[in-house]
Design a protein around this motif. Structure first.
Motif, PDB file in Angstrom:
ATOM      1  N   LEU A   1       0.827  -1.206   0.000  1.00 54.42           N
ATOM      2  CA  LEU A   1       0.000   0.000   0.000  1.00 54.42           C
ATOM      3  C   LEU A   1       0.863   1.259   0.000  1.00 54.42           C
TER       4      LEU A   1
ATOM      5  N   VAL B   1      -2.811  -2.188  -5.973  1.00 57.01           N
ATOM      6  CA  VAL B   1      -3.056  -2.778  -4.650  1.00 57.01           C
ATOM      7  C   VAL B   1      -3.879  -4.066  -4.792  1.00 57.01           C
TER       8      VAL B   1
ATOM      9  N   MET C   1      -2.491  -3.269   5.783  1.00 55.83           N
ATOM     10  CA  MET C   1      -2.821  -2.020   5.080  1.00 55.83           C
ATOM     11  C   MET C   1      -3.404  -0.991   6.046  1.00 55.83           C
TER      12      MET C   1
ATOM     13  N   PHE D   1      -1.843   2.749   7.120  1.00 61.69           N
ATOM     14  CA  PHE D   1      -2.451   3.719   6.198  1.00 61.69           C
ATOM     15  C   PHE D   1      -2.429   5.125   6.803  1.00 61.69           C
TER      16      PHE D   1
END
Lengths: 247, 263
Positions: free
Chosen positions: B98, B173, B195, B199
């Protein structure tokens, strides 16, 4: 009236115009003759402000266009139609779109009016059936005719032709010359044709000037030039292989 | 001594000329950028060109971007697993994919690919128009080439390349996720956990800022190279090559600058 008022222009040290003084008469076809490389195309491009002089003035209807603001220059350009030496049709557009472009961009015409105006111009140049074609699908003569139609579509006051018959066979060249005459007669426009082709100059020109050495060596009606003993004119004619008499 | 001085000048003068050309080009590109911005006031007048360019840059590039981004995501997953599996928990693969895609690979690879497709295409198209007097023809029809050619392309670059980058990030992704759960012994939950843990919205914003800068720059360089093309077909070829090379180098430089400033 188009006037060149003591214009000087150099490119990389080469003098193109050296105190050029010239008035283009209104309402007739003026032919500017001259050997290749004497600045004939520069002359036309200077009229619409694509090239500026180093010194001097270019007057269009009593307005000096040198260093004119872009906004005003574009207004002046709207009075002109320009037929380029290589036709310069937009190759990503069909012939119809090429001719319709100035109307779409500068007028409030609806699609129907644009269609009728474009077809009128196409029919004037005998290309009624070619509107859907793209420039690459046309012959040299057809491209020139389409370029003339594009130049005419906004009913310009002046039409400028840059070497309109260069690279065409004699028959096609004659068709283009007839078209130049027809446009002048029907639309009463002021036309300026630059060429080194004497036959063409003889056919279309009502007023002729010889550009050489950065100046107008001689100008007048074809008959006047025929009788002239001007040395520059004689030298230019002597350089022509067919030993053609003048105009 | 008599020989050294002329030799010195023969070495220095070309360098000076190249330097001058370099600064002339920087000035030219900057000037074109501001002229194009000024022409934004006529955006309604040139609306058709803007829509056409957005379509050409955006829709026309989707296929290429899908392929490139899918393989980018897939190879990132394989590399991440190979390098991290022995030392870190599996879910970090999701985080790595990611972050690397959103922050770096998505914007940069998309821009590099589009420098080839859009930048070269723009330079070649406008360069051909320039050498065949079509740009002069536009002027003769009282149409400003900056408004008609440059401004719509600049808008297309600024709008569509970030949009393509969003698509590219998403596809990369998804592709990385697919490879990760199928080839590494990893569950979907682990991937998503990684992820979510790493993030940061800030990363997305920085990635989009990069895409925005790259987008405008690619179309601007392509347009400038095209408008300054000369000397016929050879000149168009040179303009096209210069457009791609200059854009590729500037993408990497801008990438560093944005990363240094915002990360």
């Amino acid at each position: 009236m188009i006037t060149f008022d003591h214009v000087y222009k150099r490119f990389n040290g080469n003098v193109v115009f050296n105190d050029l003084v010239f008035d283009v008469p209104d309402g007739i076809t003026t032919v500017l003759l001259g050997p290749s490389g004497t600045g004939k195309s520069v002359f036309l491009k200077m009229i619409i402000g694509l090239i500026s002089p180093d010194y001097g003035y270019v007057w269009i209807d009593d307005r000096n266009i040198v260093n004119l603001k872009t906004k005003y220059l574009y207004r002046i350009r709207e009075q002109f139609g320009f037929v380029f030496q290589l036709s310069a049709l937009f190759d990503s557009m069909s012939i119809y779109e090429n001719i319709a472009l100035p109307l779409k961009m500068h007028t409030q015409f609806n699609e129907e009016s644009i269609y009728s105006k474009v077809n009128e111009c196409l029919s004037l140049v005998d290309l009624e059936d070619a509107g859907h074609l793209y420039p690459e699908e046309l012959s040299g003569g057809m491209k020139k005719r389409a370029a003339i139609a594009r130049a005419l579509v906004r009913d310009p006051k002046y039409i400028l032709y840059d070497e309109p018959t260069t690279g065409l066979d004699p028959r096609t060249a004659a068709k283009i010359e007839n078209l130049i005459i027809k446009v002048q007669q029907e639309r009463k426009v002021t036309s300026v044709v630059v060429t080194h082709d004497l036959t063409s100059a003889r056919r279309v020109g009502q007023y002729v000037a010889l550009l050489t050495g950065g100046r107008i060596a001689i100008e007048g009606s074809p008959e006047e030039l025929d009788e002239s003993a001007n040395q520059e004119l004689r030298r230019f004619l002597n350089e022509i292989p067919q030993n053609e008499s003048l105009l | 001594m008599n020989k050294i001085i002329p030799q010195f000048f023969t070495m220095v003068v070309p360098l000076g000329e190249s330097g001058l050309r370099f600064f002339e080009q920087i000035f030219g590109v900057t000037s074109l950028f501001f002229q194009a911005l000024y022409e934004l006031r006529k955006i309604w007048f040139y609306r058709r060109q803007v829509v056409e360019q957005c379509y050409s840059v955006g829709v026309g590039s989707i296929g290429l971007i899908l392929v490139v981004s899918a393989f980018t995501g897939m190879v990132t997953a394989v590399q991440a697993a190979y390098q991290m599996e022995p030392y870190y928990p599996k879910y970090t693969v999701g985080a790595l994919i990611l972050q690397s895609v959103v922050l770096e690979l998505g914007p940069v690879l998309t821009a590099l690919v589009l420098a080839g497709r859009v930048g070269a295409g723009t330079a070649a198209e406008i360069g051909t128009m320039k050498v065949s007097e079509q740009v002069d023809a536009l002027e003769s029809l009282a149409l400003n080439p900056v408004g008609y050619l440059a401004m719509p392309r600049l808008i297309a670059g600024f709008v569509m390349i970030p949009a393509l980058t969003i698509i590219s990030d998403t596809v990369a992704v998804i592709a990385g996720y697919t490879v990760a759960i199928n080839t590494i012994d990893m569950t979907a939950l682990e991937f998503v956990k990684g992820m979510r843990m790493y993030f940061h919205l800030h990363d997305v914003i920085v990635g989009m800022m990069k895409a925005f800068c790259f987008g405008g720059m690619i179309t601007l360089i392509g347009t400038y190279m095209g408008l300054t093309a000369k000397n016929g077909a050879k000149g168009v070829g040179t303009a096209t090559t210069l457009s791609v090379v200059t854009s590729a180098v500037l993408i990497l430089i801008l990438d560093y600058v944005v990363a240094q400033v915002f990360l």
